[in-house]
Design a protein around this motif. Structure first.
Motif, PDB file in Angstrom:
ATOM      1  N   VAL A 406      -7.423   8.800  19.758  1.00 33.79           N
ATOM      2  CA  VAL A 406      -7.438   9.502  18.472  1.00 33.79           C
ATOM      3  C   VAL A 406      -6.152  10.300  18.278  1.00 33.79           C
ATOM      4  N   TYR A 407      -5.765  11.079  19.297  1.00 35.04           N
ATOM      5  CA  TYR A 407      -4.564  11.904  19.183  1.00 35.04           C
ATOM      6  C   TYR A 407      -3.316  11.043  18.999  1.00 35.04           C
ATOM      7  N   ASP A 408      -3.223   9.967  19.757  1.00 33.01           N
ATOM      8  CA  ASP A 408      -2.052   9.089  19.656  1.00 33.01           C
ATOM      9  C   ASP A 408      -1.981   8.415  18.288  1.00 33.01           C
ATOM     10  N   LEU A 409      -3.143   8.016  17.788  1.00 31.95           N
ATOM     11  CA  LEU A 409      -3.173   7.327  16.500  1.00 31.95           C
ATOM     12  C   LEU A 409      -2.835   8.278  15.357  1.00 31.95           C
ATOM     13  N   ARG A 410      -3.272   9.519  15.460  1.00 32.76           N
ATOM     14  CA  ARG A 410      -2.914  10.502  14.437  1.00 32.76           C
ATOM     15  C   ARG A 410      -1.403  10.684  14.355  1.00 32.76           C
ATOM     16  N   GLU A 411      -0.760  10.759  15.506  1.00 31.86           N
ATOM     17  CA  GLU A 411       0.702  10.863  15.524  1.00 31.86           C
ATOM     18  C   GLU A 411       1.339   9.675  14.833  1.00 31.86           C
ATOM     19  N   LYS A 412       0.821   8.506  15.156  1.00 31.24           N
ATOM     20  CA  LYS A 412       1.386   7.270  14.602  1.00 31.24           C
ATOM     21  C   LYS A 412       1.182   7.219  13.086  1.00 31.24           C
ATOM     22  N   ILE A 413      -0.001   7.590  12.632  1.00 30.80           N
ATOM     23  CA  ILE A 413      -0.296   7.573  11.196  1.00 30.80           C
ATOM     24  C   ILE A 413       0.612   8.543  10.449  1.00 30.80           C
ATOM     25  N   ALA A 414       0.810   9.743  11.016  1.00 34.26           N
ATOM     26  CA  ALA A 414       1.686  10.716  10.366  1.00 34.26           C
ATOM     27  C   ALA A 414       3.091  10.143  10.201  1.00 34.26           C
ATOM     28  N   LYS A 415       3.655   9.625  11.278  1.00 28.70           N
ATOM     29  CA  LYS A 415       5.021   9.102  11.233  1.00 28.70           C
ATOM     30  C   LYS A 415       5.137   7.912  10.290  1.00 28.70           C
ATOM     31  N   LYS A 416       4.192   6.989  10.375  1.00 24.09           N
ATOM     32  CA  LYS A 416       4.241   5.792   9.530  1.00 24.09           C
ATOM     33  C   LYS A 416       4.076   6.138   8.060  1.00 24.09           C
ATOM     34  N   SER A 417       3.221   7.137   7.751  1.00 22.18           N
ATOM     35  CA  SER A 417       2.977   7.476   6.342  1.00 22.18           C
ATOM     36  C   SER A 417       4.237   8.029   5.681  1.00 22.18           C
ATOM     37  N   HIS A 418       5.034   8.810   6.426  1.00 23.95           N
ATOM     38  CA  HIS A 418       6.284   9.336   5.860  1.00 23.95           C
ATOM     39  C   HIS A 418       7.208   8.183   5.447  1.00 23.95           C
ATOM     40  N   VAL A 419       7.380   7.249   6.352  1.00 24.53           N
ATOM     41  CA  VAL A 419       8.296   6.128   6.120  1.00 24.53           C
ATOM     42  C   VAL A 419       7.748   5.180   5.058  1.00 24.53           C
ATOM     43  N   ALA A 420       6.454   4.884   5.148  1.00 26.38           N
ATOM     44  CA  ALA A 420       5.840   3.930   4.225  1.00 26.38           C
ATOM     45  C   ALA A 420       5.912   4.415   2.781  1.00 26.38           C
ATOM     46  N   PHE A 421       5.739   5.712   2.567  1.00 27.19           N
ATOM     47  CA  PHE A 421       5.755   6.207   1.199  1.00 27.19           C
ATOM     48  C   PHE A 421       7.155   6.155   0.605  1.00 27.19           C
ATOM     49  N   VAL A 422       8.165   6.426   1.408  1.00 27.04           N
ATOM     50  CA  VAL A 422       9.545   6.308   0.927  1.00 27.04           C
ATOM     51  C   VAL A 422       9.825   4.862   0.513  1.00 27.04           C
ATOM     52  N   LYS A 423       9.330   3.916   1.291  1.00 29.43           N
ATOM     53  CA  LYS A 423       9.508   2.497   0.930  1.00 29.43           C
ATOM     54  C   LYS A 423       8.806   2.183  -0.378  1.00 29.43           C
ATOM     55  N   ALA A 424       7.611   2.763  -0.572  1.00 30.69           N
ATOM     56  CA  ALA A 424       6.880   2.544  -1.823  1.00 30.69           C
ATOM     57  C   ALA A 424       7.637   3.122  -3.009  1.00 30.69           C
ATOM     58  N   LEU A 425       8.246   4.296  -2.801  1.00 31.55           N
ATOM     59  CA  LEU A 425       9.047   4.907  -3.865  1.00 31.55           C
ATOM     60  C   LEU A 425      10.258   4.041  -4.192  1.00 31.55           C
ATOM     61  N   GLU A 426      10.913   3.529  -3.156  1.00 29.83           N
ATOM     62  CA  GLU A 426      12.097   2.686  -3.363  1.00 29.83           C
ATOM     63  C   GLU A 426      11.751   1.417  -4.125  1.00 29.83           C
ATOM     64  N   LYS A 427      10.577   0.853  -3.835  1.00 28.81           N
ATOM     65  CA  LYS A 427      10.126  -0.372  -4.517  1.00 28.81           C
ATOM     66  C   LYS A 427       9.389  -0.059  -5.818  1.00 28.81           C
ATOM     67  N   ASN A 428       9.099   1.242  -6.043  1.00 30.46           N
ATOM     68  CA  ASN A 428       8.310   1.666  -7.197  1.00 30.46           C
ATOM     69  C   ASN A 428       6.988   0.911  -7.261  1.00 30.46           C
ATOM     70  N   ASP A 429       6.355   0.798  -6.092  1.00 30.73           N
ATOM     71  CA  ASP A 429       5.131   0.009  -5.986  1.00 30.73           C
ATOM     72  C   ASP A 429       4.206   0.668  -4.963  1.00 30.73           C
ATOM     73  N   LEU A 430       3.117   1.247  -5.430  1.00 30.25           N
ATOM     74  CA  LEU A 430       2.176   1.932  -4.540  1.00 30.25           C
ATOM     75  C   LEU A 430       1.525   0.974  -3.549  1.00 30.25           C
ATOM     76  N   LYS A 431       1.426  -0.298  -3.918  1.00 25.47           N
ATOM     77  CA  LYS A 431       0.801  -1.277  -3.022  1.00 25.47           C
ATOM     78  C   LYS A 431       1.589  -1.457  -1.722  1.00 25.47           C
ATOM     79  N   VAL A 432       2.885  -1.165  -1.770  1.00 26.56           N
ATOM     80  CA  VAL A 432       3.697  -1.231  -0.552  1.00 26.56           C
ATOM     81  C   VAL A 432       3.159  -0.238   0.471  1.00 26.56           C
TER      82      VAL A 432
END
Length: 470
Positions: A406-432
């Motif tokens: 659980v602790y390891d996955l929370r760390e991973k989710i936090a880090k991935k969510s930061h990067v993933a949302f920037v990619k979504a903004l760059e593509k202007n597509d929430l589905k990304v």
């Protein structure tokens, strides 16, 4: 320590290793090279040029709450509070612990949990204990689409209610403390644990600040969110990030438990949308979406350096009340007297609870910040990565295999969510964002299957509906 070294050391340790929470106190020190900026991930961070770092004489290590050199929460408590009051490792020092709510006015209705943070500010002004109350309020400047909240100064007791409710959004002390230093008068200020700790540390270096800030009101915190969290919520509700102007994280249901909330968002054209939080993608707080890294390296949940700490009383006895109930930990005798006096006036409702019950009301946050932190520190230590010195020691606690996952996955989710949302903004597509994060949501659900089982049918149904909707 050589001249010109502290600013460079702070940059190479805290800032470069992503432990800066953007509190801003390093920017307030004499000859500071630092300024606070919002990065593309929605994090407030201190930054400085190489040239400025190389010549600065600023004494910044003693004021940074994550430097590993500054005083910890226990040391600060010994300085600011009576030595003969109660203490536990979970909640720090305390005179009394309570659960309750404000009965008078609209404090409970318009505030978080039982409405006590605003009520305390109002009472301090009414009783002439302070001249100004400082709290976060929604930013009314629609051009500020990133920093939706900022500190504001109130001198009218009746206007205190205009302050924000809980703000899961970054904010800095840099600007407001400059204003406080330039003004005459007595102040009280609210803040999450790291901000209150930062104020305490700064006030040790600048005694005039300590003489001005008479009271600190700590907001119990299980972890902050970046500015991109607010943008995600708005986008999920149909308001594009560029159009988001306001968000309310604390809408209450009339007939559902206090821990079930409504998020409301507003756009530049005054459009308003709202939705049950459980129906908004990425808002499951336990998963750790958009959590800044320093929050995972903080061991203070109950704002242990604050004169009074206020949060949610997540105890079975209180959580069913949809209006909300506050958890209160008092460390200041004057504030304790205000509460006692007001009980006789029937303006508030309070029940005494034990320190153990107070800790139990925030058990999840404490477990993540103590047991989980010991694991995160151990992992960093093994990799030879610099970490701030904490009261928790690496690998201090026995942790089950499941909790480690659980602790390891929370760390991973936090880090991935930061990067993933920037990619979504760059593509202007929430589905990304959805596409990148879906596997982690599924994995988190599997790891927590039995804990989530009572709520699983509804969550599975919502997940399927979201998929069909796309």
């Amino acid at each position: 320590m050589k001249k010109y070294m502290e600013a460079k050391i702070l940059f190479d340790t805290v800032i470069s290793n992503d432990y800066c929470i953007g509190c801003g106190v390093c920017a307030l020190v004499d000859d500071s090279p630092f300024r606070i900026e919002l990065d593309k991930y929605g994090k407030l961070v201190a930054t400085a040029s190489k040239e400025a770092l190389s010549i600065s004489t600023a004494k910044v290590l003693d004021v940074c709450p994550f430097s590993g050199v500054s005083k910890n929460e226990d040391e600060l408590s010994d300085i600011f509070f009576d030595k003969n009051i109660g203490y536990t490792k979970e909640i720090g020092k305390f005179i009394s612990c309570y659960a309750g709510y404000v009965k008078e006015g609209s404090f409970r209705e318009k505030g978080s949990s039982g409405g006590f943070a605003k009520w305390i500010g109002c009472e301090l002004l009414k009783r002439n204990k302070i001249d100004y109350f400082v709290q976060l309020q929604a930013n009314e400047d629609e051009s500020q689409t990133d920093l939706l909240f900022d500190y504001a100064i109130f001198n009218d007791a009746e206007a205190v209610i205009k302050g924000s409710k809980s703000a899961y959004h970054p904010s800095t002390l840099a600007n407001i403390v400059k204003k406080i230093k330039a003004m005459e008068g007595r102040f009280a200020i609210t803040g999450v644990p790291c901000n209150i700790k930062a104020i305490r540390l700064l006030s040790l270096q600048y005694p005039e600040l300590r003489s001005k800030i008479k009271y600190t009101i700590g907001i119990v915190c299980g972890g902050m969110k970046t500015a991109n969290y607010s943008k995600l919520v708005g986008w999920e509700l149909g308001i594009h990030p560029e159009s988001l102007t306001k968000i309310d994280f604390r809408g209450k249901f009339d007939n559902r438990p206090a821990n079930e909330k409504i998020y409301k968002v507003w756009s530049t054209n005054k459009r308003q949308e709202s939705r049950d939080v459980s129906q908004i993608y990425g808002t499951g707080y336990a998963a750790g979406f958009f959590k800044p890294n320093p929050c995972d390296f903080c061991d203070d949940v109950l704002a242990e350096t604050a004169d009074i700490s206020i949060g949610d009383a997540w105890l079975k006895k209180y959580v069913k009340d949809p209006k909300g109930t506050s958890l209160i930990v008092v460390r200041n005798q004057e504030l304790h007297k205000i509460l006692s006096d007001s009980l006789g006036q029937d303006t508030i409702f309070l029940e005494s609870i034990t320190a153990e019950e107070a800790a139990s009301a925030q058990a999840g946050g404490l477990r993540h910040r103590r047991d989980g932190l010991s694991r995160r520190l151990m992992k960093k230590e093994k990799r030879g990565i610099w970490v701030p010195t904490k009261r928790v020691k690496p690998n201090e606690f026995e942790i089950t295999f499941k909790r480690k996952l659980v602790y390891d996955l929370r760390e991973k989710i936090a880090k991935k969510s930061h990067v993933a949302f920037v990619k979504a903004l760059e593509k202007n597509d929430l589905k990304v964002f959805h596409k990148i994060m879906d596997p982690y949501i599924l994995e988190f659900g599997i790891v927590n299957f039995f804990d989530l089982a009572p709520r699983l049918p509804r969550r599975v149904l919502m997940y399927i509906k979201r998929k069909i909707g796309r």
